[in-house]
Design a protein around this motif. Sequence first.
Motif, PDB file in Angstrom:
ATOM      1  N   UNK A  82     -30.660  -8.552  53.588  1.00  8.24           N
ATOM      2  CA  UNK A  82     -30.451  -7.726  52.408  1.00  8.24           C
ATOM      3  C   UNK A  82     -30.408  -6.249  52.794  1.00  8.24           C
ATOM      4  N   UNK A  83     -31.219  -5.854  53.746  1.00  5.79           N
ATOM      5  CA  UNK A  83     -31.159  -4.475  54.226  1.00  5.79           C
ATOM      6  C   UNK A  83     -29.814  -4.200  54.892  1.00  5.79           C
ATOM      7  N   UNK A  84     -29.292  -5.209  55.559  1.00  2.00           N
ATOM      8  CA  UNK A  84     -27.988  -5.086  56.206  1.00  2.00           C
ATOM      9  C   UNK A  84     -26.904  -4.784  55.178  1.00  2.00           C
ATOM     10  N   UNK A  85     -26.890  -5.519  54.071  1.00  2.00           N
ATOM     11  CA  UNK A  85     -25.873  -5.303  53.049  1.00  2.00           C
ATOM     12  C   UNK A  85     -26.009  -3.928  52.410  1.00  2.00           C
ATOM     13  N   UNK A  86     -27.250  -3.555  52.093  1.00  2.00           N
ATOM     14  CA  UNK A  86     -27.483  -2.244  51.482  1.00  2.00           C
ATOM     15  C   UNK A  86     -26.996  -1.131  52.391  1.00  2.00           C
ATOM     16  N   UNK A  87     -27.292  -1.262  53.679  1.00  2.00           N
ATOM     17  CA  UNK A  87     -26.865  -0.253  54.650  1.00  2.00           C
ATOM     18  C   UNK A  87     -25.343  -0.195  54.749  1.00  2.00           C
ATOM     19  N   UNK A  88     -24.689  -1.357  54.728  1.00  2.00           N
ATOM     20  CA  UNK A  88     -23.233  -1.398  54.840  1.00  2.00           C
ATOM     21  C   UNK A  88     -22.578  -0.735  53.636  1.00  2.00           C
ATOM     22  N   UNK A  89     -23.093  -1.027  52.440  1.00  2.00           N
ATOM     23  CA  UNK A  89     -22.541  -0.434  51.218  1.00  2.00           C
ATOM     24  C   UNK A  89     -22.698   1.082  51.247  1.00  2.00           C
ATOM     25  N   UNK A  90     -23.903   1.529  51.639  1.00  2.00           N
ATOM     26  CA  UNK A  90     -24.156   2.979  51.686  1.00  2.00           C
ATOM     27  C   UNK A  90     -23.250   3.673  52.678  1.00  2.00           C
ATOM     28  N   UNK A  91     -23.013   3.043  53.815  1.00  2.00           N
ATOM     29  CA  UNK A  91     -22.176   3.642  54.847  1.00  2.00           C
ATOM     30  C   UNK A  91     -20.742   3.801  54.367  1.00  2.00           C
ATOM     31  N   UNK A  92     -20.223   2.791  53.670  1.00  2.00           N
ATOM     32  CA  UNK A  92     -18.854   2.881  53.165  1.00  2.00           C
ATOM     33  C   UNK A  92     -18.728   4.002  52.128  1.00  2.00           C
ATOM     34  N   UNK A  93     -19.743   4.121  51.260  1.00  2.00           N
ATOM     35  CA  UNK A  93     -19.689   5.157  50.224  1.00  2.00           C
ATOM     36  C   UNK A  93     -19.846   6.550  50.829  1.00  2.00           C
ATOM     37  N   UNK A  94     -20.743   6.667  51.801  1.00  2.00           N
ATOM     38  CA  UNK A  94     -20.986   7.972  52.426  1.00  2.00           C
ATOM     39  C   UNK A  94     -19.732   8.475  53.131  1.00  2.00           C
ATOM     40  N   UNK A  95     -19.079   7.594  53.851  1.00  2.00           N
ATOM     41  CA  UNK A  95     -17.893   7.990  54.607  1.00  2.00           C
ATOM     42  C   UNK A  95     -16.622   7.901  53.772  1.00  2.00           C
ATOM     43  N   UNK A  96     -16.769   7.462  52.515  1.00  2.00           N
ATOM     44  CA  UNK A  96     -15.614   7.233  51.647  1.00  2.00           C
ATOM     45  C   UNK A  96     -14.565   6.442  52.421  1.00  2.00           C
ATOM     46  N   UNK A  97     -15.052   5.330  52.968  1.00  2.00           N
ATOM     47  CA  UNK A  97     -14.217   4.478  53.817  1.00  2.00           C
ATOM     48  C   UNK A  97     -13.084   3.874  52.990  1.00  2.00           C
ATOM     49  N   UNK A  98     -11.850   4.200  53.340  1.00  2.00           N
ATOM     50  CA  UNK A  98     -10.682   3.728  52.607  1.00  2.00           C
ATOM     51  C   UNK A  98     -10.038   2.500  53.247  1.00  2.00           C
ATOM     52  N   UNK A  99     -10.629   2.013  54.326  1.00  2.00           N
ATOM     53  CA  UNK A  99     -10.032   0.835  54.952  1.00  2.00           C
ATOM     54  C   UNK A  99     -10.105  -0.356  54.011  1.00  2.00           C
ATOM     55  N   UNK A 100      -9.086  -1.200  54.014  1.00  2.00           N
ATOM     56  CA  UNK A 100      -9.198  -2.434  53.232  1.00  2.00           C
ATOM     57  C   UNK A 100     -10.324  -3.299  53.810  1.00  2.00           C
ATOM     58  N   UNK A 101     -10.859  -4.176  52.992  1.00  2.00           N
ATOM     59  CA  UNK A 101     -12.035  -4.949  53.378  1.00  2.00           C
ATOM     60  C   UNK A 101     -11.749  -6.436  53.294  1.00  2.00           C
ATOM     61  N   UNK A 102     -12.113  -7.155  54.338  1.00  2.00           N
ATOM     62  CA  UNK A 102     -12.093  -8.614  54.308  1.00  2.00           C
ATOM     63  C   UNK A 102     -13.526  -9.089  54.493  1.00  2.00           C
ATOM     64  N   UNK A 103     -14.032  -9.843  53.527  1.00  2.00           N
ATOM     65  CA  UNK A 103     -15.449 -10.226  53.546  1.00  2.00           C
ATOM     66  C   UNK A 103     -15.590 -11.715  53.254  1.00  2.00           C
TER      67      UNK A 103
END
Length: 462
Positions: A82-103
């Motif tokens: 769960x910490x992994x997911x939270x960290x991943x979400x925060x990182x995408x928002x912080x960097x405003x990651x525009x890459x498409x996502x496959x999950x």
Amino acid sequence: LYGKPALELGVVSDIDWRRRPVHGQGLADIFSSHGYQTVYYGAGVDDTRFQHRCYHHFGEKETLVDPWGSPNQTLEKSFRSHRFLTSLISEREKKRDQRPLFCVIVLGRHVDAAACVSLLEKLSLISDPEDNRGTAVIALVPQASREVAAYHVPSSWQFYYAGDEKILAEQCKALQRSKTSWEISDAIASMVDRASREPPTWRFFHQGNWPVEESVAKHRHRGSLVTGNGFALVNGLELYASTQSLEPDFTKPLDISKHQPIHREMLIAHGKWWQKAKKALLDPRAFSVGKEGENATLLTAMDWRLSKIVHTGGSAISSTPMIYQEDLLATLRSLHDDNYRQKFPAYSGSWAVNIVRAGRYKITARLLPEQASSDREKELAKLKGGQAFVRLGRNQVQLGLMKGASSISVLVDSDAGVTDLECWFTGQLALERELGAFFVEIERVGDKKFDLQAKPGKPAGQ
């Protein structure tokens, strides 16, 4: 063959009769090559091709390659995930990651439907389409069933997509007509590689798992299922109507004499498939070892082939693969009983390995993996003394066992090429019977020191 390949591990483009899925070009590879950020979350096998991944296992019957550890350790992995997911979400928002996502999200006890909806909302993947977060492809996969299916497990993925509606519209029909996990995987992959894949006319399944000592030809039809055009042919002799989930409808038997043309067509199609499958049966894919930059390759008794040990008189020993952790632990516990040890037969198996680079290889053999760390497992992992044997092709190393040791390691030189590997112990069973190492690691550690060749060797005793 075994009916339950893990979909997320990749598109299977060739036939492989090992119990584990082929690690060919998978969905992670395909989407990564098109600039997607790839994420795997949930229960499953650790596939390093996903750029971000978090795995944990809650299966009731773990196989030998599943994580070993106490329930507390497994629970801690869940908290970390769960910490992994939270960290991943925060990182995408912080960097405003525009890459498409496959999950890929594999459902389990800790990831239910409500949790998945919450996750999708946090990732802003199903919210305002004008948010311009980019394309997102999400697959929700039910955790693999532990029930033994008659022939196969019907696919039941949930699929979410945010992006170009034209692409989704083009693929909807392909997704809807997909009847197996492999076909769903093909349909999802075609969203980016734009390859056209027509559904097969006939689909072939086989129950497999026949005794390894028996002839392959004997089981050509026994345990087979061919489906297509509303028909299901069982064992080559029994014709039924087919269900939507590609199972024979045993309530609707059909008279073959009245359907001879379709029966003949199904037999011919099955025969062509069997010719391809037979090649893999008689010459299974070898495990590649020694690639540059690759860690040690773990081999387990799940993938045992016939032992190369032959006793006096030509009798072979049992090589039935060991699949589940609980069965292995039960066997090792029983071997502490003298009466059981007296009756337990010689038991070992070999692996086909493809030595990618000539060199010196370190081979470590164990009864239990190093990760089996409970007090009881540590006790069961101890060897009783005797002799250890490691054979790579024609090169065989023999050394004495120290009582109480949990593993042995040897260095063996090998040329490049496909050969056989087998490791076994004596002194663990009565009458010097052989007991195979259930876990073996092989790793290239340097260049060759001697000019020895690793070629398919003669059976022991010759």
